[in-house]
Motif scaffolding. Structure first.
Motif, PDB file in Angstrom:
ATOM      1  N   TRP A   9       1.116  -1.378  -0.416  1.00 52.70           N
ATOM      2  CA  TRP A   9       0.109   0.098   0.225  1.00 52.70           C
ATOM      3  C   TRP A   9       0.671   1.399   0.318  1.00 52.70           C
ATOM      4  O   TRP A   9       2.265   1.577   0.085  1.00 52.70           O
ATOM      5  CB  TRP A   9      -1.208  -0.136   1.427  1.00 52.70           C
ATOM      6  CG  TRP A   9      -0.550   0.025   2.658  1.00 52.70           C
ATOM      7  CD1 TRP A   9       0.776  -1.257   3.839  1.00 52.70           C
ATOM      8  CD2 TRP A   9      -0.893   1.225   3.156  1.00 52.70           C
ATOM      9  NE1 TRP A   9       0.961  -0.352   4.344  1.00 52.70           N
ATOM     10  CE2 TRP A   9       0.226   0.859   4.218  1.00 52.70           C
ATOM     11  CE3 TRP A   9      -1.342   2.257   3.706  1.00 52.70           C
ATOM     12  CZ2 TRP A   9       0.260   1.595   5.769  1.00 52.70           C
ATOM     13  CZ3 TRP A   9      -1.852   2.967   4.536  1.00 52.70           C
ATOM     14  CH2 TRP A   9      -0.435   2.339   5.809  1.00 52.70           C
ATOM     15  N   ASN A  10       0.120   2.692  -0.555  1.00 53.82           N
ATOM     16  CA  ASN A  10       0.674   3.658  -0.543  1.00 53.82           C
ATOM     17  C   ASN A  10       0.535   4.708   0.535  1.00 53.82           C
ATOM     18  O   ASN A  10      -0.069   5.387   0.609  1.00 53.82           O
ATOM     19  CB  ASN A  10       0.497   4.578  -1.882  1.00 53.82           C
ATOM     20  CG  ASN A  10       0.562   5.571  -1.750  1.00 53.82           C
ATOM     21  OD1 ASN A  10       2.064   6.496  -0.678  1.00 53.82           O
ATOM     22  ND2 ASN A  10       1.241   6.100  -2.823  1.00 53.82           N
ATOM     23  N   ARG A  11       1.766   3.935   2.007  1.00 56.36           N
ATOM     24  CA  ARG A  11       1.979   5.414   3.320  1.00 56.36           C
ATOM     25  C   ARG A  11       1.043   6.613   2.187  1.00 56.36           C
ATOM     26  O   ARG A  11       0.730   7.229   3.721  1.00 56.36           O
ATOM     27  CB  ARG A  11       2.699   4.915   4.264  1.00 56.36           C
ATOM     28  CG  ARG A  11       2.342   3.825   4.303  1.00 56.36           C
ATOM     29  CD  ARG A  11       3.560   3.507   5.450  1.00 56.36           C
ATOM     30  NE  ARG A  11       4.075   1.929   5.746  1.00 56.36           N
ATOM     31  CZ  ARG A  11       4.795   1.135   5.282  1.00 56.36           C
ATOM     32  NH1 ARG A  11       5.448   1.211   3.538  1.00 56.36           N
ATOM     33  NH2 ARG A  11       5.025  -0.277   5.753  1.00 56.36           N
ATOM     34  N   LEU A  14      -2.338   8.882   2.173  1.00 54.71           N
ATOM     35  CA  LEU A  14      -3.631   8.623   3.533  1.00 54.71           C
ATOM     36  C   LEU A  14      -2.981  10.421   4.158  1.00 54.71           C
ATOM     37  O   LEU A  14      -3.758  10.583   4.117  1.00 54.71           O
ATOM     38  CB  LEU A  14      -2.620   8.164   4.853  1.00 54.71           C
ATOM     39  CG  LEU A  14      -2.818   6.594   4.594  1.00 54.71           C
ATOM     40  CD1 LEU A  14      -2.758   5.660   5.392  1.00 54.71           C
ATOM     41  CD2 LEU A  14      -4.205   6.220   4.584  1.00 54.71           C
ATOM     42  N   ARG A  18      -6.043   9.315   1.305  1.00 55.04           N
ATOM     43  CA  ARG A  18      -6.500   8.639   0.182  1.00 55.04           C
ATOM     44  C   ARG A  18      -6.521   7.429   0.474  1.00 55.04           C
ATOM     45  O   ARG A  18      -4.435   7.401   1.360  1.00 55.04           O
ATOM     46  CB  ARG A  18      -5.852   8.658  -1.414  1.00 55.04           C
ATOM     47  CG  ARG A  18      -6.594   9.335  -2.170  1.00 55.04           C
ATOM     48  CD  ARG A  18      -5.832  10.223  -3.346  1.00 55.04           C
ATOM     49  NE  ARG A  18      -6.188   8.999  -4.617  1.00 55.04           N
ATOM     50  CZ  ARG A  18      -7.267   7.845  -5.024  1.00 55.04           C
ATOM     51  NH1 ARG A  18      -7.763   8.631  -4.939  1.00 55.04           N
ATOM     52  NH2 ARG A  18      -7.013   7.265  -5.721  1.00 55.04           N
ATOM     53  N   LEU A  19      -6.809   6.558   0.767  1.00 55.22           N
ATOM     54  CA  LEU A  19      -5.908   4.949   0.924  1.00 55.22           C
ATOM     55  C   LEU A  19      -5.622   3.657  -0.259  1.00 55.22           C
ATOM     56  O   LEU A  19      -6.714   3.432  -0.261  1.00 55.22           O
ATOM     57  CB  LEU A  19      -6.779   4.379   2.423  1.00 55.22           C
ATOM     58  CG  LEU A  19      -6.473   2.272   2.762  1.00 55.22           C
ATOM     59  CD1 LEU A  19      -5.167   3.224   3.101  1.00 55.22           C
ATOM     60  CD2 LEU A  19      -8.014   2.341   3.464  1.00 55.22           C
ATOM     61  N   GLU A  20      -4.917   3.785  -0.351  1.00 56.12           N
ATOM     62  CA  GLU A  20      -4.345   3.325  -1.887  1.00 56.12           C
ATOM     63  C   GLU A  20      -3.519   1.774  -1.277  1.00 56.12           C
ATOM     64  O   GLU A  20      -2.357   1.907  -0.874  1.00 56.12           O
ATOM     65  CB  GLU A  20      -3.321   4.218  -2.081  1.00 56.12           C
ATOM     66  CG  GLU A  20      -4.393   5.119  -3.437  1.00 56.12           C
ATOM     67  CD  GLU A  20      -3.403   6.011  -4.001  1.00 56.12           C
ATOM     68  OE1 GLU A  20      -1.884   5.338  -4.756  1.00 56.12           O
ATOM     69  OE2 GLU A  20      -3.256   7.751  -4.251  1.00 56.12           O
ATOM     70  N   VAL A  21      -4.525   0.695  -1.984  1.00 54.98           N
ATOM     71  CA  VAL A  21      -3.677  -0.323  -1.736  1.00 54.98           C
ATOM     72  C   VAL A  21      -3.869  -1.219  -2.701  1.00 54.98           C
ATOM     73  O   VAL A  21      -4.713  -1.787  -3.458  1.00 54.98           O
ATOM     74  CB  VAL A  21      -4.975  -1.450  -0.627  1.00 54.98           C
ATOM     75  CG1 VAL A  21      -4.107  -2.542  -0.332  1.00 54.98           C
ATOM     76  CG2 VAL A  21      -5.179  -0.742   0.774  1.00 54.98           C
ATOM     77  N   VAL A  57     -12.551   9.110   3.889  1.00 53.83           N
ATOM     78  CA  VAL A  57     -10.502   8.848   2.869  1.00 53.83           C
ATOM     79  C   VAL A  57     -11.388   8.197   2.042  1.00 53.83           C
ATOM     80  O   VAL A  57     -13.042   7.492   1.454  1.00 53.83           O
ATOM     81  CB  VAL A  57      -9.524   8.302   3.241  1.00 53.83           C
ATOM     82  CG1 VAL A  57      -9.251   8.833   4.558  1.00 53.83           C
ATOM     83  CG2 VAL A  57     -10.227   6.371   3.976  1.00 53.83           C
ATOM     84  N   THR A  58     -10.801   8.678   0.476  1.00 52.79           N
ATOM     85  CA  THR A  58     -11.104   7.710  -0.543  1.00 52.79           C
ATOM     86  C   THR A  58     -10.709   6.198  -0.651  1.00 52.79           C
ATOM     87  O   THR A  58      -9.296   6.012  -0.019  1.00 52.79           O
ATOM     88  CB  THR A  58     -10.504   8.285  -2.100  1.00 52.79           C
ATOM     89  OG1 THR A  58     -11.329   9.218  -2.537  1.00 52.79           O
ATOM     90  CG2 THR A  58     -10.996   7.272  -2.915  1.00 52.79           C
ATOM     91  N   ILE A  59     -10.922   5.195  -0.673  1.00 53.52           N
ATOM     92  CA  ILE A  59     -10.248   3.984  -0.984  1.00 53.52           C
ATOM     93  C   ILE A  59     -10.253   3.273  -2.206  1.00 53.52           C
ATOM     94  O   ILE A  59     -11.171   3.473  -2.800  1.00 53.52           O
ATOM     95  CB  ILE A  59     -11.408   2.934   0.108  1.00 53.52           C
ATOM     96  CG1 ILE A  59     -11.224   3.221   1.149  1.00 53.52           C
ATOM     97  CG2 ILE A  59     -10.390   1.644   0.430  1.00 53.52           C
ATOM     98  CD1 ILE A  59     -12.800   2.611   2.020  1.00 53.52           C
ATOM     99  N   THR A  89     -12.805   0.850  -5.097  1.00 53.02           N
ATOM    100  CA  THR A  89     -12.837   1.803  -5.557  1.00 53.02           C
ATOM    101  C   THR A  89     -14.221   2.700  -4.923  1.00 53.02           C
ATOM    102  O   THR A  89     -15.712   2.214  -4.448  1.00 53.02           O
ATOM    103  CB  THR A  89     -12.916   2.925  -6.528  1.00 53.02           C
ATOM    104  OG1 THR A  89     -11.486   2.326  -7.167  1.00 53.02           O
ATOM    105  CG2 THR A  89     -11.935   4.700  -6.270  1.00 53.02           C
TER     106      THR A  89
END
Length: 190
Positions: A9-11, A14, A18-21, A57-59, A89
Motif C-alpha cells: 500500500w501507499n502510506r 494517506l 486516500r487509502l491506496e492498496v 478518505v477515498t479507498i 474504489t
C-alpha cells in the motif's frame, strides 16, 4: 484463519486523504462457522434512500486476492473451496466493484460481478453472472429440491428512480425466470 498475507500500500497517499492498496493477498482463508453474535443489538432497518457511506478518505483497492478459500459446511450447507479476486474504489459516495470468484473443488461454480454507482446522478450499473453445476452451494443453501444446476444473469443500469435490468435464471439448463426488472419512482417520491 488467514495465512501468508501480503499488503502493498501507499502510506504517503494517506496525507492526501486516500487509502491506496495496490495488493492485499493471502494464500488461504478458512472460515469454519459463522461468528457467534450473542448479546449484539442490531438496529431496526429504516427505509431511506440508497447511499454509499461517506468516508473521510477515498479507498482504492486495486487487487484483493485469496488463492484458496475454505468455507465450512455450517456456512452454506456443504464445504466449499474457492478462489477470489476483487478490485474496488469507494470515493465521494461512489462505488466501483469488480469480483471474480470460482470454486476450485468438485463443484466448479463461478461468480462475476461488475458494479458501479455514480452518486452525482445516482446511476447504478450492474453486470452479474453466477453459475454452478448440480449439487452446488447456492442450491443447497436455498434448499432447492434435487440441488439443480443454477445459472443467473443480471445486467442493467440507470438512475435509481428509473433503474432497468434484464434478468435470466435457469435451473438444470431450463429457463425459470426471464425478463425485465424496473424500479421507478412514483409521484410523491415513493
Amino acid at each position: 484463519e488467514l495465512l501468508d498475507v501480503t499488503l502493498d500500500w501507499n502510506r504517503a497517499a494517506l496525507l492526501r486523504g486516500r487509502l491506496e492498496v495496490r495488493e492485499l493477498s493471502a494464500a488461504s482463508l478458512s472460515v469454519l462457522r459463522a461468528p457467534i453474535s450473542e448479546g449484539v443489538d442490531v438496529p431496526d432497518a429504516e427505509a431511506s434512500g440508497f447511499r454509499i457511506p461517506d468516508l473521510p478518505v477515498t479507498i482504492q483497492l486495486d487487487r484483493l486476492a485469496i488463492e484458496e478459500i475454505f468455507l465450512g459446511a455450517p456456512l452454506l450447507g456443504q464445504e466449499v473451496r474457492a478462489r477470489a479476486e476483487l478490485g474496488a474504489t469507494l470515493a465521494d459516495g461512489g462505488l466501483t466493484l469488480l469480483l471474480d470468484a470460482a470454486r476450485t473443488d468438485a463443484q466448479p461454480g463461478e461468480a462475476k460481478i461488475n458494479l458501479t454507482f455514480a452518486p452525482e446522478d445516482e446511476v447504478l450499473t450492474i453486470d452479474m453472472t453466477v453459475a454452478e453445476p448440480e449439487g452446488g452451494s447456492a442450491a443447497t443453501a436455498l434448499g432447492l429440491p434435487g440441488s439443480p444446476a443454477l445459472s443467473l444473469r443480471v445486467e442493467g443500469g440507470g438512475p435509481l428512480d428509473a433503474f432497468d435490468a434484464t434478468l435470466a435464471l435457469a435451473t438444470d439448463g431450463e429457463e425459470r425466470l426471464a425478463g425485465q426488472a424496473m424500479i421507478a419512482a412514483t409521484e410523491g417520491g415513493n
